[in-house]
Write a protein that holds these residues in place. Structure first.
Motif, mmCIF file in Angstrom:
data_model
loop_
_atom_site.group_PDB
_atom_site.id
_atom_site.type_symbol
_atom_site.label_atom_id
_atom_site.label_comp_id
_atom_site.label_asym_id
_atom_site.label_seq_id
_atom_site.Cartn_x
_atom_site.Cartn_y
_atom_site.Cartn_z
ATOM 1 N N VAL A 133 0.855 -1.196 0.000
ATOM 2 C CA VAL A 133 0.000 0.000 0.000
ATOM 3 C C VAL A 133 0.886 1.240 0.000
ATOM 4 N N PHE A 134 0.585 2.172 -0.918
ATOM 5 C CA PHE A 134 1.200 3.492 -0.929
ATOM 6 C C PHE A 134 0.194 4.489 -0.378
ATOM 7 N N GLU A 158 1.382 -7.172 3.361
ATOM 8 C CA GLU A 158 2.846 -7.182 3.429
ATOM 9 C C GLU A 158 3.428 -5.873 3.954
ATOM 10 N N GLU A 159 3.380 -4.802 3.140
ATOM 11 C CA GLU A 159 4.059 -3.563 3.517
ATOM 12 C C GLU A 159 3.220 -2.338 3.187
ATOM 13 N N ILE A 160 3.403 -1.292 4.007
ATOM 14 C CA ILE A 160 2.812 0.012 3.725
ATOM 15 C C ILE A 160 3.919 1.054 3.688
ATOM 16 N N GLY A 244 6.271 0.257 7.067
ATOM 17 C CA GLY A 244 5.971 -0.754 8.063
ATOM 18 C C GLY A 244 5.610 -2.064 7.407
ATOM 19 N N LYS A 245 5.906 -3.171 8.095
ATOM 20 C CA LYS A 245 5.637 -4.505 7.574
ATOM 21 C C LYS A 245 4.649 -5.240 8.460
ATOM 22 N N LYS A 246 3.896 -6.131 7.871
ATOM 23 C CA LYS A 246 2.972 -6.975 8.612
ATOM 24 C C LYS A 246 3.736 -8.143 9.223
#
Length: 246
Positions: A133-134, A158-160, A244-246
């Protein structure tokens, strides 16, 4: 059908305002100014096979950049609520600039879908799930930023990556540029009118420390933050990034 260089230049000139500088075929670059420094966003060079959500897409720079880096699909959303404090309604042409760039770059609607919607309406039911996500240039325009991050977390596996105005080096209440919260304080300033950048849609500016913990509170781990410029000398450079990562 490929657009000729002359026709593409003519269509670009028909839009009164461009936010993003987007590289198009035949050496053409749209007349925007953002991003200031592409590499500072920290986006992985390889997004092969990823499904990406681009929040606040505007002309679509990061949508198309994700596709250039191998993303299999990007969904762009925007509600066209930001007029930068001085644009007329006629200056914002909804998805017109986005569609022109998508056509010029040769991406299909299946690869590159765009949806007019509020970030508060993001859900798995509406959009499915995303690897990446951006959320660039959006957080500080939101009346409910933590709710928005919760919504984005609910569809991110996964990642933001978040980019926002920050208050580390600027506070209209403390004297302006160079008078922010430089000590890592857990602060977010509220702007009920047009105190920040003379734009009434700028509601908040967190410190970088605060933004990182907001992303963490929304369910992301391994959070890291960094500034666009260590010692900014003008307001547009008072920006920060959090991943940030999940």
């Amino acid at each position: 059908m490929t657009i000729s260089k002359s026709d593409l230049l003519k269509k670009i000139d028909e839009f009164p305002f461009w936010y993003h500088k987007i590289e198009l075929p035949n050496g053409i670059v749209t007349p925007g100014w953002a991003p200031i420094n592409r590499d500072s966003y920290g986006i992985p060079a390889d997004l092969k096979g990823k499904r990406v959500l681009d929040v606040g897409a505007w002309d679509g720079y990061w949508t198309f950049e994700a596709l250039k880096r191998g993303a299999k699909e990007v969904v762009a959303i925007d509600d066209f609520s930001d007029y930068l404090g001085n644009l007329e309604e006629s200056d914002r042409n909804a998805w017109g600039t986005f569609d022109l760039c998508r056509e010029a770059l040769g991406y299909s609607e299946e690869q590159c879908k765009r949806i007019e919607m509020s970030v508060y309406d993001v859900s798995q039911e509406a959009l499915g799930r995303f690897d990446i996500v951006f959320c660039f240039g959006t957080l500080y325009h939101l009346r409910h930023p933590l709710l928005a991050l919760d919504k984005l977390s609910s569809v991110c596996q996964e990642e933001i990556f978040v980019e926002s105005a920050i208050s580390d080096d600027f506070s209209p209440y403390r004297g302006g540029l160079g008078q922010g919260y430089s000590g890592g304080q857990m602060v977010m300033e509220f702007y009920p009118n047009n105190e920040y950048g003379n734009n009434h849609t700028n509601w908040w500016a967190p410190t970088l420390q605060c933004m990182a913990y907001m992303v963490n509170a929304a369910g992301f781990k391994d959070v890291e933050g960094w500034k666009l410029i260590d010692n900014p000398k003008e307001l547009p450079h008072c920006r920060g990034f959090v991943a940030g990562k999940k």
